[in-house]
Design an enzyme around this catalytic site. Structure first.
Site, PDB file in Angstrom:
ATOM      1  N   ASN A 151      -0.885 -33.874  57.147  1.00 47.75           N
ATOM      2  CA  ASN A 151      -0.026 -32.687  57.226  1.00 47.75           C
ATOM      3  C   ASN A 151      -0.530 -31.560  56.330  1.00 47.75           C
ATOM      4  O   ASN A 151      -1.184 -31.817  55.326  1.00 47.75           O
ATOM      5  CB  ASN A 151       1.407 -33.052  56.826  1.00 47.75           C
ATOM      6  CG  ASN A 151       2.188 -33.624  57.988  1.00 47.75           C
ATOM      7  OD1 ASN A 151       2.041 -33.173  59.121  1.00 47.75           O
ATOM      8  ND2 ASN A 151       3.025 -34.615  57.716  1.00 47.75           N
ATOM      9  N   HIS A 202       5.581 -29.325  64.049  1.00 46.33           N
ATOM     10  CA  HIS A 202       6.823 -29.225  63.274  1.00 46.33           C
ATOM     11  C   HIS A 202       7.617 -27.963  63.629  1.00 46.33           C
ATOM     12  O   HIS A 202       8.467 -27.521  62.863  1.00 46.33           O
ATOM     13  CB  HIS A 202       6.546 -29.280  61.765  1.00 46.33           C
ATOM     14  CG  HIS A 202       6.171 -30.649  61.302  1.00 46.33           C
ATOM     15  ND1 HIS A 202       6.031 -30.989  59.985  1.00 46.33           N
ATOM     16  CD2 HIS A 202       5.918 -31.786  62.001  1.00 46.33           C
ATOM     17  CE1 HIS A 202       5.693 -32.274  59.886  1.00 46.33           C
ATOM     18  NE2 HIS A 202       5.623 -32.762  61.104  1.00 46.33           N
ATOM     19  N   TYR A 252      12.820 -30.438  62.357  1.00 44.15           N
ATOM     20  CA  TYR A 252      12.270 -29.490  61.379  1.00 44.15           C
ATOM     21  C   TYR A 252      12.818 -28.080  61.587  1.00 44.15           C
ATOM     22  O   TYR A 252      12.781 -27.252  60.676  1.00 44.15           O
ATOM     23  CB  TYR A 252      10.743 -29.470  61.442  1.00 44.15           C
ATOM     24  CG  TYR A 252      10.118 -30.662  60.757  1.00 44.15           C
ATOM     25  CD1 TYR A 252       9.884 -30.670  59.387  1.00 44.15           C
ATOM     26  CD2 TYR A 252       9.796 -31.810  61.480  1.00 44.15           C
ATOM     27  CE1 TYR A 252       9.335 -31.769  58.751  1.00 44.15           C
ATOM     28  CE2 TYR A 252       9.240 -32.917  60.855  1.00 44.15           C
ATOM     29  CZ  TYR A 252       9.013 -32.891  59.488  1.00 44.15           C
ATOM     30  OH  TYR A 252       8.478 -33.988  58.862  1.00 44.15           O
TER      31      TYR A 252
END
Length: 436
Positions: A151, A202, A252
């Site tokens: 990430n 996300h 998210y």
């Protein structure tokens, strides 16, 4: 014709996720025979690499399969001649994540490891390291696929596509989690459902939810079925908002659509139990205590509490489909190339793809709700600026990226917050502190 047995390098092999990926390799072995599995880490991760590596060896021994498990701190040795390289690393370890979460909260801003200022600093630390790994892959394994679930996955994938020749695909556990959720809700297998995803990593929306070919999206929205994950608190979405949006946002997106509520929850959590970094640290400590047990030879159930459940399953599925030319549909981070006409061609987007032996082929979404285009474009602009800042070490570009993130309220907040976060990460960001 029999395909050759594979060499796979796992960068960040000391991760607590590793037992899941090893389990996946064992399950898929009949169709995807692996000859060598190399788990590689850095000196600071040596202790975890040895613990999780020994568990991996016990898992392979129990399976009876002829897979050689190698543990190394020599990245180049692991990469040389590899067919697949997976990246699951955390530059700065959990201590850096803790700062990414704590500092923004002190400025009244969401502190999260992939979204907002925290995600930006994680990207600034990570992109140069990933691009350095790519140089090794270009030299030592030029035909390898790099599967990235480090990430922020969308930013990292886009950086690799822009600044290296490595064949790469980014992936996340959010889509596979939703697919499992959808199948469970309707009592069918995962192969009988097909959600459609639109957006970027996300920051995606489910715009169709097929079960046996019938779109259940409207039914799910009207039924108010809530979906979240272990690392994002579940609050009910506003029913009128969901109905008029006609899509299901990823969890998210709560940071964008419910900013005040999420910030209040984060601040309260910080004061009570610490942020997610502290929680993950405690979970990891427990996991590695389990991993040390010489009688343990399988992935423990507790790993699902880690927050990234099914990341590794997604990675193994992708590898298997690339290897076997399966032509199934998976949700991946790939180059836009006009799929979303309001984003640049070189942007990384997260959409359904048909996975072939030559790579993923993106499927243009049936529809993109008008209301989501502006947010996608704004966050993608921030992401592209962040990549440019990471590569150049230019504080001015970093300030532009910080200011233009939708969760950062104004320049007067962005500037001191950026200065403090850069200084806190000085040892990982030498380019920002070189004399210009």
């Amino acid at each position: 014709m029999e395909k050759k047995a594979l060499k796979i390098a796992v960068i960040g092999g000391g991760s607590s996720y590793t037992p899941e990926i090893v389990e996946g390799f064992i399950k898929k072995y009949p169709e995807m025979p692996i000859r060598e599995l190399w788990l590689v880490d850095i000196e600071q991760g040596r202790h975890k690499l040895e613990i999780v590596g020994e568990l991996a060896k016990r898992m392979v021994e129990k399976s009876g399969l002829p897979i050689e498990v190698h543990l190394t701190l020599d990245r180049r040795e692991a990469i040389a001649g590899a067919d697949f390289v997976t990246t699951q690393m955390r530059v700065g370890l959990l201590e850096a994540r803790r700062r990414d979460e704590h500092i923004p909260i002190s400025y009244g801003v969401i502190g999260q490891e992939t979204t907002g200022p925290g995600g930006m600093l994680k990207a600034l630390r990570t992109v140069p390291v990933i691009l350095d790994i790519c140089k090794d892959i270009e030299e030592l394994a030029p035909n390898a696929w790099m599967l990235n679930f480090t990430n922020p996955a969308g930013i990292v994938t886009e950086a690799v596509q822009k600044y290296s020749k490595v064949k790469t695909v980014g992936l996340c556990n959010s889509p596979i989690n939703f697919q499992k959720f959808l199948a469970k809700q309707y009592g069918v297998t995962e192969g009988e459902v097909l959600p459609e995803f639109v957006g970027i990593n996300h920051l995606h929306w489910v715009t169709a939810a097929y079960v046996h070919g019938e779109d259940k999206l409207e039914e799910m929205i009207n039924g108010g079925k809530d979906y979240s994950a272990t690392n994002v608190t579940a609050f009910d979405w506003d029913a009128d908002f969901l109905t008029s949006l006609n899509a299901i946002p990823t969890y998210y997106l709560r940071y964008f659509y419910m900013t005040n509520t999420m910030f209040s929850e984060m601040k309260a959590s910080l004061e009570k139990n610490g942020t997610r970094a502290e929680v993950v640290s405690r979970v990891e400590t427990e996991l590695f205590e389990l991993y040390k047990d010489v009688n343990l030879s399988e992935k423990p159930k507790q790993l699902e509490q880690r927050g990234g459940a099914y990341y590794s399953e997604a990675a193994v599925n992708l590898m298997h489909s690339l290897y076997t030319d399966k032509k199934d549909i998976q949700t991946l981070n790939v180059r836009n190339n006009g799929i979303l006409d309001f984003l640049p061609d070189d942007a990384s987007i997260e959409v359904n793809c048909v996975v072939t032996g030559q790579g993923p082929i993106p499927i243009p979404p049936q529809r993109v709700p008008e209301g989501i285009k502006g947010l996608i474009h704004a966050v993608k602009t921030y992401e592209s600026l962040t990549i440019e800042a990471a590569v150049s070490g230019d504080k001015g570009i970093a300030l532009q990226a910080m200011v233009h993130h939708p969760l950062v309220p104004d320049v007067a907040v962005a500037k001191p917050m950026l200065d403090e976060m850069l200084e806190a990460n000085r040892s990982y960001l030498p380019r920002f502190f070189e004399a210009k």
